[in-house]
Design a protein around this motif. Structure first.
Motif, PDB file in Angstrom:
ATOM      1  N   ALA A 189      -7.071  11.437  -4.284  1.00 19.26           N
ATOM      2  CA  ALA A 189      -7.937  11.195  -5.433  1.00 19.26           C
ATOM      3  C   ALA A 189      -7.086  11.143  -6.694  1.00 19.26           C
ATOM      4  N   SER A 190      -7.521  10.377  -7.664  1.00 22.64           N
ATOM      5  CA  SER A 190      -6.804  10.258  -8.936  1.00 22.64           C
ATOM      6  C   SER A 190      -7.502  11.095  -9.994  1.00 22.64           C
ATOM      7  N   GLU A 191      -6.713  11.870 -10.724  1.00 26.61           N
ATOM      8  CA  GLU A 191      -7.216  12.657 -11.851  1.00 26.61           C
ATOM      9  C   GLU A 191      -6.296  12.399 -13.033  1.00 26.61           C
ATOM     10  N   GLY A 192      -6.613  11.380 -13.805  1.00 27.60           N
ATOM     11  CA  GLY A 192      -5.738  10.996 -14.906  1.00 27.60           C
ATOM     12  C   GLY A 192      -4.437  10.455 -14.368  1.00 27.60           C
ATOM     13  N   ILE A 193      -3.321  11.030 -14.816  1.00 28.87           N
ATOM     14  CA  ILE A 193      -2.014  10.590 -14.329  1.00 28.87           C
ATOM     15  C   ILE A 193      -1.620  11.317 -13.043  1.00 28.87           C
ATOM     16  N   MET A 236       0.834  -1.197   0.000  1.00 24.89           N
ATOM     17  CA  MET A 236       0.000   0.000   0.000  1.00 24.89           C
ATOM     18  C   MET A 236       0.869   1.247   0.000  1.00 24.89           C
ATOM     19  N   GLU A 237       0.533   2.169  -0.898  1.00 27.26           N
ATOM     20  CA  GLU A 237       1.247   3.435  -0.939  1.00 27.26           C
ATOM     21  C   GLU A 237       0.616   4.418   0.047  1.00 27.26           C
ATOM     22  N   TYR A 238       1.473   5.179   0.717  1.00 27.26           N
ATOM     23  CA  TYR A 238       1.025   6.196   1.666  1.00 27.26           C
ATOM     24  C   TYR A 238       1.649   7.541   1.296  1.00 27.26           C
ATOM     25  N   TYR A 239       0.804   8.573   1.312  1.00 26.32           N
ATOM     26  CA  TYR A 239       1.279   9.946   1.114  1.00 26.32           C
ATOM     27  C   TYR A 239       1.691  10.487   2.482  1.00 26.32           C
ATOM     28  N   GLY A 257      -8.174   6.018  -1.949  1.00 24.04           N
ATOM     29  CA  GLY A 257      -9.376   6.765  -2.278  1.00 24.04           C
ATOM     30  C   GLY A 257     -10.267   7.079  -1.094  1.00 24.04           C
ATOM     31  N   ARG A 258      -9.946   6.575   0.085  1.00 15.42           N
ATOM     32  CA  ARG A 258     -10.754   6.833   1.272  1.00 15.42           C
ATOM     33  C   ARG A 258     -10.113   7.928   2.128  1.00 15.42           C
ATOM     34  N   ALA A 291      -8.977  17.641   1.043  1.00 12.86           N
ATOM     35  CA  ALA A 291      -9.424  17.756   2.436  1.00 12.86           C
ATOM     36  C   ALA A 291     -10.932  17.595   2.505  1.00 12.86           C
ATOM     37  N   ARG A 292     -11.388  16.877   3.519  1.00 14.76           N
ATOM     38  CA  ARG A 292     -12.826  16.687   3.706  1.00 14.76           C
ATOM     39  C   ARG A 292     -13.459  18.001   4.160  1.00 14.76           C
ATOM     40  N   ARG A 293     -14.569  18.355   3.560  1.00 13.47           N
ATOM     41  CA  ARG A 293     -15.341  19.519   3.955  1.00 13.47           C
ATOM     42  C   ARG A 293     -16.761  19.067   4.261  1.00 13.47           C
TER      43      ARG A 293
END
Length: 330
Positions: A155-159, A125-128, A146-147, A165-167
């Motif tokens: 989130a992924s947007e293309g490449i 698993m990748e972690y930021y 994605g959670r 941030a949750r709002r």
């Protein structure tokens, strides 16, 4: 020439002790990664005092970063803190690499990349991970699934990938955008030079600091001190130099005496970087020489060297070539 960028951490145990962790009890697991990020955020402040007070170009050499953050118990800005943190993760047995990032919060365009972060892989698993962002950031690693984790998600947007941030009432807010393409430490040097030397850089126009606290955070920006403590929010101006020192010692876990001389609470521009000197390290002398080497045209390069020797900043680009009347731009 740039071997110091790839040097190992001088003392892993000392680094862990700096952030309040015990090397004897640490294991390189997903929980261990969370402990590392949270400990770093609550023990090491975000600051760029060297840029603001001295107009310096920060070094990314591992030994320089270790001395500044661990030995002198100071902080740093994103390229310093995340570079050192990535080296720590590797020394502890993690699979980790750096990525270049764009701060897109509040923007409807893609700005210049002025940030970096660490991507760490644990059990597939990748972690930021980010221990060097002065704005809203997750209090821990964010799994790239994605959670939402710690109020943020990837989130992924293309490449591209976007830290959001949750709002509560609105859709998630985009904060940072990056491509998961590993970069080498040497590739960060031009960005560090640009960020520290461009006149409009926020690091040159005022002193600011940020650190996470249990249940909140503390920040100094624009001569204003802000404290978030659970449901409490307090904001007041920094009165003077003594007040700033007291705030730094009380909330930011740093001895103000180790910060650059002349630091105060005013928003004055930093001086230009000092002229290149031999042996000054990759972040100043060598990179300045590198800039001169890639400068097209001997005359412009000569002017650059003359300006540098006089302590002045050289142009950011060569002047356009003169054309004879009637000639084409092609």
């Amino acid at each position: 020439m740039f071997e110091e960028l790839y040097a190992p951490i001088p003392d892993t145990g000392q680094y862990l002790a700096r952030i309040g962790l015990d090397a004897a009890r640490f294991s390189p697991t997903a929980q261990g990664l969370c402990d590392l990020v949270q400990a770093h955020l609550t023990h090491v402040l975000f600051e760029a005092a060297d840029i603001w007070a001295k107009g310096a170009v920060p070094s990314l050499a591992v030994e320089d970063l270790f001395r500044k953050v661990v030995v002198e118990r100071r902080g740093g800005f994103c390229f310093e803190l995340n570079s050192l943190f990535c080296a720590l993760l590797k020394a502890l047995g993690y699979e980790a690499h750096m990525v270049i990032a764009h701060i897109v919060r509040g923007k409807d365009y893609l700005p210049v990349p002025t940030h970096c972060a660490v991507i760490c892989t644990v059990d597939g698993m990748e972690y930021y991970c980010d221990v060097g962002y002065g704005g809203p950031a997750p209090f821990g690693p964010v799994a790239c699934d994605g959670r939402f984790h710690h109020g943020f998600r990837i989130a992924s947007e293309g490449i591209c990938r976007v830290l959001e941030a949750r709002r509560e009432e609105d859709s998630p807010e985009a904060i940072i955008q990056y491509k998961n393409v590993p970069v080498q430490p040497v590739e960060l040097i031009p960005l560090v030079f640009f960020i520290s030397q461009q006149p409009d850089s926020p690091f040159r126009t005022g002193f600011f600091a940020n650190i996470c606290l249990p249940g909140g955070s503390a920040a100094i920006r624009g001569g204003v001190f802000t404290l978030h403590d659970g449901s409490t929010h307090m904001e007041r101006p920094v009165e003077n130099r003594q007040d700033l020192k007291q705030l730094l010692a009380t909330y930011f876990q740093v001895d103000p005496e180790v910060l650059p001389c002349g630091i105060d609470s005013t928003n004055r521009p930093a001086p230009a970087a000092s002229s290149p000197k031999s042996g000054s390290g990759c972040s100043r002398g060598r990179f300045s020489c590198f800039m001169l080497l890639i400068a097209p045209g001997r005359s412009w390069g000569s002017r650059c060297r003359t300006a540098a020797a006089a302590g002045r900043r050289w142009p950011c680009r060569p002047p356009p070539k003169r054309r004879s009347p009637g000639t084409s731009r092609n």
